[in-house]
Design an enzyme around this catalytic site. Structure first.
Site, PDB file in Angstrom:
ATOM      1  N   GLY A 100     -14.126   8.582  -9.990  1.00  0.00           N
ATOM      2  CA  GLY A 100     -14.627   7.263  -9.597  1.00  0.00           C
ATOM      3  C   GLY A 100     -15.074   6.344 -10.706  1.00  0.00           C
ATOM      4  O   GLY A 100     -15.699   5.310 -10.442  1.00  0.00           O
ATOM      5  N   LYS A 153       0.204  14.691 -16.500  1.00  0.00           N
ATOM      6  CA  LYS A 153       0.419  15.070 -15.109  1.00  0.00           C
ATOM      7  C   LYS A 153       0.577  16.585 -15.061  1.00  0.00           C
ATOM      8  O   LYS A 153       1.176  17.167 -15.972  1.00  0.00           O
ATOM      9  CB  LYS A 153       1.708  14.395 -14.600  1.00  0.00           C
ATOM     10  CG  LYS A 153       2.179  14.824 -13.215  1.00  0.00           C
ATOM     11  CD  LYS A 153       1.368  14.204 -12.102  1.00  0.00           C
ATOM     12  CE  LYS A 153       1.651  14.799 -10.726  1.00  0.00           C
ATOM     13  NZ  LYS A 153       0.577  14.518  -9.767  1.00  0.00           N
ATOM     14  N   CYS A 206      -5.836  21.570  -7.065  1.00  0.00           N
ATOM     15  CA  CYS A 206      -5.112  20.470  -6.448  1.00  0.00           C
ATOM     16  C   CYS A 206      -4.958  20.719  -4.953  1.00  0.00           C
ATOM     17  O   CYS A 206      -4.401  21.731  -4.545  1.00  0.00           O
ATOM     18  CB  CYS A 206      -3.741  20.307  -7.077  1.00  0.00           C
ATOM     19  SG  CYS A 206      -2.802  19.012  -6.277  1.00  0.00           S
TER      20      CYS A 206
HETATM   21  C1  LIG Z   1      -2.288   9.843  -7.644  1.00  0.00           C
HETATM   22  C2  LIG Z   1      -3.090  10.943  -8.260  1.00  0.00           C
HETATM   23  C3  LIG Z   1      -2.462  12.057  -8.786  1.00  0.00           C
HETATM   24  C4  LIG Z   1      -3.182  13.084  -9.354  1.00  0.00           C
HETATM   25  N1  LIG Z   1      -2.529  14.162  -9.869  1.00  0.00           N
HETATM   26  C5  LIG Z   1      -3.243  15.165 -10.470  1.00  0.00           C
HETATM   27  C6  LIG Z   1      -2.593  16.274 -11.089  1.00  0.00           C
HETATM   28  O1  LIG Z   1      -1.359  16.348 -11.122  1.00  0.00           O
HETATM   29  N2  LIG Z   1      -3.356  17.252 -11.630  1.00  0.00           N
HETATM   30  C7  LIG Z   1      -4.720  17.193 -11.638  1.00  0.00           C
HETATM   31  O2  LIG Z   1      -5.357  18.104 -12.165  1.00  0.00           O
HETATM   32  N3  LIG Z   1      -5.373  16.139 -11.086  1.00  0.00           N
HETATM   33  C8  LIG Z   1      -4.666  15.124 -10.498  1.00  0.00           C
HETATM   34  N4  LIG Z   1      -5.338  14.062  -9.958  1.00  0.00           N
HETATM   35  C9  LIG Z   1      -6.811  14.033  -9.966  1.00  0.00           C
HETATM   36  C10 LIG Z   1      -7.361  13.158 -11.094  1.00  0.00           C
HETATM   37  O3  LIG Z   1      -7.016  13.685 -12.357  1.00  0.00           O
HETATM   38  C11 LIG Z   1      -8.893  13.041 -10.966  1.00  0.00           C
HETATM   39  O4  LIG Z   1      -9.463  14.324 -11.085  1.00  0.00           O
HETATM   40  C12 LIG Z   1      -9.321  12.434  -9.659  1.00  0.00           C
HETATM   41  O5  LIG Z   1      -8.445  11.394  -9.297  1.00  0.00           O
HETATM   42  C13 LIG Z   1     -10.737  11.883  -9.691  1.00  0.00           C
HETATM   43  O6  LIG Z   1     -10.879  10.857 -10.619  1.00  0.00           O
HETATM   44  P1  LIG Z   1     -10.782   9.287 -10.264  1.00  0.00           P
HETATM   45  O7  LIG Z   1     -11.694   9.057  -9.096  1.00  0.00           O
HETATM   46  O8  LIG Z   1     -11.212   8.577 -11.500  1.00  0.00           O
HETATM   47  O9  LIG Z   1      -9.362   9.025  -9.913  1.00  0.00           O
HETATM   48  C14 LIG Z   1      -4.595  13.012  -9.384  1.00  0.00           C
HETATM   49  C15 LIG Z   1      -5.240  11.892  -8.877  1.00  0.00           C
HETATM   50  C16 LIG Z   1      -4.512  10.854  -8.313  1.00  0.00           C
HETATM   51  C17 LIG Z   1      -5.248   9.675  -7.752  1.00  0.00           C
END
Ligand SMILES: Cc1cc2nc3c(=O)[nH]c(=O)nc-3n(C[C@H](O)[C@H](O)[C@H](O)COP(=O)(O)O)c2cc1C
Ligand SMILES: Cc1cc2nc3c(=O)[nH]c(=O)nc-3n(C[C@H](O)[C@H](O)[C@H](O)COP(=O)(O)OP(=O)(O)OC[C@H]3O[C@@H](n4cnc5c(N)ncnc54)[C@H](O)[C@@H]3O)c2cc1C
Ligand SMILES: Cc1cc2nc3c(=O)[nH]c(=O)nc-3n(C[C@H](O)[C@H](O)[C@H](O)COP(=O)(O)OP(=O)(O)OC[C@H]3O[C@@H](n4cnc5c(N)ncnc54)[C@H](O)[C@@H]3O)c2cc1C
Ligand SMILES: Cc1cc2nc3c(=O)[nH]c(=O)nc-3n(C[C@H](O)[C@H](O)[C@H](O)COP(=O)(O)O)c2cc1C
Ligand code: FES
Ligand code: FES
Lengths: 309, 258, 309, 258
Positions: A246, A47, A132
């Site tokens: 995704g 995180k 972010c």
């Molecule tokens: C609940 C949540 C919290 C996230 N927190 C962070 C974070 O603290 N730092 C970061 O770089 N990306 C964060 N992300 C982004 C994810 O690392 C990722 O880039 C993004 O969700 C796209 O991938 P996915 O579609 O597989 O979830 C977060 C995503 C979600 C859903």
């Protein structure tokens, strides 16, 4: 195919396989370690850590959308100090590379975090979150400002010998230009993509569904966008790309690798099936065996385009 | 915490629009405690994408019962499941009710679907101490009476029992018992829990002896602590949120800011 | 509520209700007129017209994605001449405003198209597509270049007295800046959003799913992004916004209006249910009646935000 | 063109993995012609989002038959429909086969699921003229024999009938009939249609008298001409695409570039 080797090297970071767990979707590994053997994944991305602890946004932080979700966690995290005292010791129990994701509101803060963590052997790489969308200062403004991304990369590079990964914002029209400045300023790789800016309103209360109004859109809904961004970068810049956005199954991982990714991150899927990274790894192995492939590099960016149109 | 595919073994409509589904999962049935919950993937596809949280309503051998009404897509799909079809369960999740014997009288306070966790809690209290149940709803159609001992009813439209909300009814009725050591178990909308909380605090400031555990709700993505999606204010530290899914959903009312 | 009035005025364009049919999703009205009474919708936006006919991209042009679809039609259209000789006469049979969407590869072409159509009484407004991601020249490059958008708006404005709508690209980080230059250069409204750039690859052939490699992502998957863009514009710029992106039911329309839209466009949904615009209109009327609302302006941009966070 | 909710009235597995579903739609059953198709929404939700096109396989009073195999999510959901459940149908769509009597011998050529439109076509030809059917597949498991008159089979692995592809078999067998006026109806993968097309052209250059209609496939979004998603090259105008859904799916082989 006894010579199948899914390992990959990014800078000095050695991954036994290309499946990483995405930042913000597995905390610091504690909870998910009850479901899977963490030693089996390629790596864990923490995180986002900031210099000071962050409380994060008020509820409501989560809202489901068609084939996706919005989150506005607001970078809630334990802060550098507790990360060092509580989280690193826990992670040291595992034989898996840790990539520390860092978020900050100022250039100096990025550098300070990296410096403070540079001597921890357990941390093999930094992923710099310049993208972010859920905090007011820093965050998105940085990620969409190419000079700022260049400057952050340059300064963090000077502070670390570990592998340096910049996590790019997808909320720009020219992501490959961003990847280019990352490379020019010494980054070892880029991650693409972070979440897209989204929002939702309640039609009865007329209030936003998220207290923060805006949230980050993740999940299968955004996969086509992530694939396009990875492909755009791959075509234009010679830098390792970590694909994220995704992924729901092993087929999606293969698609990212074909589009140009050296490794991938599993994000939202961890919430739905915390064991998915392991079953995905099995699926990938079978694909490689069936296609007579023995290394990631044989597949990476191996798209076939028609000539002309 | 386990992930299992569970077969729907029995499916009842216990009253109009309120469903009781019995799911076979020996592993979870063996472990789960009252007040804990399950995070259920109602379909295989991407729609809905996320799991849906449901309290354990009761346990019967290797069957887990859940109670629900149809709100949106997830509960609609669940309500259309046929016997023999499966759902994917992640559980047991969270901390359940604290079951000790440190009280004379147990009080149940439930609003709407907040009735769900009480059948199992009733069974597990199992100590011959007295229980009084207060259950509320907008009208008597919304009051879920299922398996409540010593039931008193409040309806906002006065269609059954006390006219008003369930916390008012509780306030009126509990006065006769305030000399006893009372333990309140409450589950319902956060607004209701907030007024329960205020009332309990007032009573205690007046020197009475009530403890109170509330089962809270929140939007959730993961249900087990990795997404940080379900914050609730820690009453002991203004700079800190607790997580409903992991630190709760049941909290001592003194530990959170509702 | 006999005094319910869903009409709305954008520049000189008068709409009996806020439901428009989006460009590229109803052709020139012929086929969909077999399903619905076109007189009942607020307006019809034509498939993008270009000066010369365009053949469009090779197959495959369509690929379904989670809760969305990619299209790479490549602006296939009959061209200005046939539009005038064949399509306008058909549309004249209906008592519904026609908004002519125009695509071009050069500034001059936009102006030429608008001039050629200016005297057709049937056409009540122009929607300028500066943001189609599916053609190599023009299209996206324009839409992401704020000076170009300003220049196109300025020049087209000089050529028409009709209502001028600029259709914005969502593939930018600062859409409200784009809306601002549209306003400053005389546009009467902006449409937000066009499709997002996406792509997909076949994991067996390693070829892109679309012959054009990139396509535009539409459908419910993108609704949270569209809502965020409409809200961003509404907060920052005082210009009517036409909301578009992922509308699947009347609730979605209400959400767009709350977020700041004066009118909306139904796109991908027409493919799935060509009668949807009519049933959506019913749903909206019921909502207005139930909420004691009598005009769009009472709901438009009526979001309620908490103070601070 | 109509949109109707149609009940699944009967559901057969006519051979392993090949399903025949009978859907009740009096309005469409009355209008539809062989070679036309239906665009079916298999679920109410957003997944899958788009309709799925299926040829009309046969018509029986107010029932429309469709024939399909499971490929992806859409056909999987369709295969899991129970009797009494509904699907939403848009149809009839496209242009069907041109049914005239201007030939001596009708030839059916089908590859894989290309077998689907022939039962209805057979019924509608209804003119006592001779029909020969050629059906192909990789192995005999993939050859769909359902209701083909005078069937000759080709399998690529030689597990039944001629070893090779169905166009080769057709080429071999048709030689004896080339003095007749032949009308070929072909349906199958575009690769197969292309080699049929080449063969027909060669025969005609050699002075034979064959006409040929092919039923083509394409990815589709709408199915009725508004999305421009289904282009196929017009053979008479290099600057123009035709639309499979509206101008086809059945074309005279001379009108398109396969
Ligand atoms: C609940 C949540 C919290 C996230 N927190 C962070 C974070 O603290 N730092 C970061 O770089 N990306 C964060 N992300 C982004 C994810 O690392 C990722 O880039 C993004 O969700 C796209 O991938 P996915 O579609 O597989 O979830 C977060 C995503 C979600 C859903
Ligand atoms: C720890 C925990 C335990 C729970 N236990 C139960 C239980 O035992 N039985 C039960 O029925 N529900 C329970 N819930 C709530 C349950 O999770 C939701 O009802 C469910 O997620 C709704 O899913 P859906 O897809 O049908 O609705 P969604 O599509 O998610 O929501 C549809 C609409 O309904 C509203 N809505 C959703 N849930 C509720 C609700 N509970 N009350 C009022 N409005 C709502 C939403 O805001 C939205 O407007 C629990 C929730 C938590 C966090
Ligand atoms: C005019 C027309 C008529 C049709 N008639 C019939 C019919 O009568 N019976 C029938 O079974 N199908 C027919 N099809 C094809 C049918 O539409 C597809 O099989 C269906 O859309 C698949 O949907 P899905 O969601 O299951 O698969 P998708 O998720 O859309 O696709 C899953 C995978 O299967 C592949 N695939 C999809 N369809 C086919 C196919 N037909 N052949 C080989 N691979 C495929 C896709 O490329 C993809 O890789 C017809 C198509 C058209 C255009
Ligand atoms: C198949 C298809 C073709 C389109 N063609 C055009 C076009 O020619 N011009 C244009 O401005 N937008 C075009 N669009 C974009 C839509 O008008 C709309 O902005 C977009 O699809 C988002 O809305 P939706 O999610 O409701 O479809 C097209 C969209 C689709 C799906
Ligand atoms: S729901 Fe994910 S942390 Fe609580
Ligand atoms: S499928 Fe839409 S035009 Fe043919």
């Amino acid at each position: 195919m006894s010579n199948l080797d899914l390992s990959i090297k990014i800078g000095s970071l050695e991954l036994s396989n290309p499946i990483l767990l995405a930042s913000g979707t597995v905390g610091y590994g504690n909870e998910i370690s009850e479901f899977i053997d963490l030693n089996k994944v390629g790596g864990i991305i923490t995180k986002s850590i900031s210099l000071k602890p962050r409380k994060g946004n008020k509820p409501q932080r989560i809202f489901e959308t068609p084939a996706g979700m919005l989150n506005a966690i607001g970078l809630a995290n334990v802060g550098l100090e507790e990360f060092i005292s509580q989280k690193i010791p826990f992670l040291e129990k595992f034989d898996v590379p840790i990539i520390c994701n860092i978020a900050a509101s100022t250039l100096e803060e990025y550098v300070e975090c990296v410096r403070a963590l540079e001597n921890f052997e357990k941390i093999k790489a930094f992923e710099i979150n310049v993208s972010c969308p859920n905090v007011k200062e820093g965050g998105l403004q940085f990620g969409n400002d190419i000079r700022m991304v260049a400057k952050i990369t340059e300064n963090v590079r000077l502070s670390t010998k570990k592998t340096l990964i910049i996590k790019l914002s997808p909320n720009v029209s020219n992501i490959s230009d961003f990847a280019k400045v990352c490379k020019e300023n010494g980054a070892d790789a880029v991650s693409a993509i972070n979440t897209l800016v989204g929002s939702a309103f309640d039609i009865n209360s007329r209030k936003p569904k998220l207290s923060n109004v805006f949230g980050g859109l993740s999940g299968p809904a955004i996969k086509p966008i992530a694939i396009a961004k990875v492909f755009e970068i791959h075509r234009a810049v010679d830098i390792p790309i970590i694909g994220v956005g995704g992924i729901m199954n092993w087929q999606d991982v293969i698609e990212f690798i074909i589009a140009g990714a050296s490794a991938v991150q599993i994000g939202t899927l961890n919430f739905i099936d915390p064991t998915a990274s392991i079953s995905i790894l099995e699926g990938i192995k079978n694909y490689f065996v069936n296609k007579n492939l023995t290394s990631i590099n044989q597949l990476k960016g191996s798209y076939i385009l028609d000539n002309g149109n | 915490m386990l992930i299992t595919n569970s077969v729907v073994v029995e499916f009842l409509e216990i009253q109009k629009g309120i469903f009781l589904q019995k799911l076979k999962s020996p592993e979870i049935a063996e472990k789960i405690k009252p007040g804990q919950f399950l995070n259920i993937k109602v379909s295989e596809g991407y729609y809905p994408l996320l799991r849906r949280p449901f309290s354990v309503c009761d346990v019967e051998d290797d069957l887990i019962h859940i109670m629900f009404a149809v709100y949106g897509e997830g509960t609609k799909i669940l309500a259309n499941k046929k016997i023999g079809e499966t759902v994917n369960i992640l559980g047991p999740l969270g901390n359940g009710f604290n079951i000790d014997d440190d009280y004379d009288l147990a009080v149940f306070l439930a609003g709407g679907l907040g009735a769900a966790p009480f059948p199992y809690l009733t069974r597990k209290l199992n100590n011959n101490k007295e229980i009084i149940s207060f259950v509320g709803g907008r009208s008597n159609k919304e009051v879920i009476k299922y398996q409540f001992p010593n039931l008193l009813i409040a309806t906002e439209d006065g269609s059954e029992g006390f006219k008003g909300n369930v916390v008012q009814l509780f306030e009126n009725e509990i006065k006769k018992f305030l000399d006893k050591k009372i333990k309140v178990f409450a589950c319902g909308p956060n607004g209701m829990l907030k007024s329960v909380s205020n009332l309990i605090k007032r009573f205690n400031e007046e020197g009475k002896n009530l403890t109170c555990e509330v089962s809270t709700e929140s939007a959730m993505a993961c249900g087990f602590g990795i997404c940080q999606g379900c914050p609730i204010q820690d009453s002991h530290d203004p700079n800190r949120y607790l997580l409903v899914c992991k630190d709760g959903p049941v909290f001592n009312v003194n530990d959170i800011e509702l």
